[in-house]
Scaffold this active site. Structure first.
Site: not given
Ligand code: NAP
Length: 249
Positions: A17, A157, A161, A190
């Site tokens: 990701g 989710y 996690k 975030i």
């Molecule tokens: P995001 O902006 O939606 O980006 C998700 C990334 O993961 C993208 O690069 C996407 O690329 C890739 N991805 C999704 N499904 C995938 C799969 N099956 N195989 C390979 N790559 C995949 O998400 P984010 O907010 O940056 O979140 C990143 C991580 O942080 C996640 O694990 C999320 O649960 C965690 N997190 C986020 C927050 C928040 O507030 N944003 C808070 C706590 C934890 P493609 O679509 O090209 O696959």
């Protein structure tokens, strides 16, 4: 960044990701630290574009759904052939399929668990042997405060996690004797595509629950991950560190 300069020089880092949001900030931070970065995402063109935009040389993008164990193995082999043995793994790929419990269907449960939890298993298993052989490796799993605190509408989710927390500690215990460390980071809220759909009222409500009074930026998480995979964290393993403005204390 106020960390040691280029402390990851010569290392290969695989970031799932890594093409958007937190993962892109992590890819950038690890490239600035001197690593050659393999950016992995389902959209191969986006992963390649992200890799091309990183500081320094030797990065590459790969199309891979982390839920597909066979494809993960192929990609890890390709990364090792093109970039070298993987020394740093960041399991960051994650998705949400939110609904209240009574409306949560099997597909939303299975898909979220397959990507967020089994995805981390697939990649970790695929790199573990080589890290153990190198007697050096650092793995970071991106969990969430939601996995520690729960959240209405996110049972799937939160379960994925929370599962990553047990996975992190077990891998840390199993691989420690070979100097392979495994930690988790638990971001709060975030600003990324994942949280872009929150409306103003939801953001105001959240801010009221965050002691530091604001949502975080992807760079806030990336700085912690850069630290955890680097030499300054060489005595840290099996930990879950929140980066959440104080939300989950
Ligand atoms: P995001 O902006 O939606 O980006 C998700 C990334 O993961 C993208 O690069 C996407 O690329 C890739 N991805 C999704 N499904 C995938 C799969 N099956 N195989 C390979 N790559 C995949 O998400 P984010 O907010 O940056 O979140 C990143 C991580 O942080 C996640 O694990 C999320 O649960 C965690 N997190 C986020 C927050 C928040 O507030 N944003 C808070 C706590 C934890 P493609 O679509 O090209 O696959």
């Amino acid at each position: 960044m106020n960390t040691q300069e280029r402390e990851l020089e010569g290392r290969v880092a695989l970031v799932t990701g890594g093409s958007r949001g937190i993962g892109l900030a992590v890819s950038r931070a690890l490239a600035e630290a001197g690593a050659r970065v393999a950016v992995v995402g389902r959209d191969g063109a986006a992963a390649e574009a992200a890799a091309a935009g990183l500081a320094g040389e030797g990065h590459a993008g790969f199309a891979c759904d982390v839920a597909d164990g066979a494809r993960v193995k192929e990609v890890v082999t390709e990364v090792e052939e093109r970039l070298g043995p993987v020394g740093v793994l960041v399991n960051n790929a994650g998705i949400t399929r939110d609904n209240i419990l009574l409306r949560l269907d099997d597909d939303a449960w299975d898909t979220v668990l397959a990507v967020n939890l089994k995805g981390a298993f697939n990649t970790t298993r695929a790199v573990a042997r080589s890290m153990m052989k190198q007697r050096d490796g650092a793995i970071v799993n991106v969990t969430s405060v939601v996995g520690l605190m729960g959240n209405p509408g996110q049972a799937n989710y939160a379960a994925s996690k929370a599962g990553l927390v047990g996975f992190t500690k077990s891998v840390a215990r199993e691989l420690a004797s070979r100097n392979v460390r495994c930690n988790a980071v638990a971001p709060g809220f975030i600003r990324t595509d994942m949280t872009a759909e929150l409306n103003d009222a939801q953001v105001a409500d959240l801010q009221g629950r965050i002691p530091l009074g604001r949502l975080g930026d992807p760079e806030d998480v990336a700085g912690l991950i850069r630290f955890l995979v680097g030499p300054a964290a060489r005595y840290i393993t099996g930990q879950v560190i929140a980066v959440d403005g104080g939300m989950a204390m």
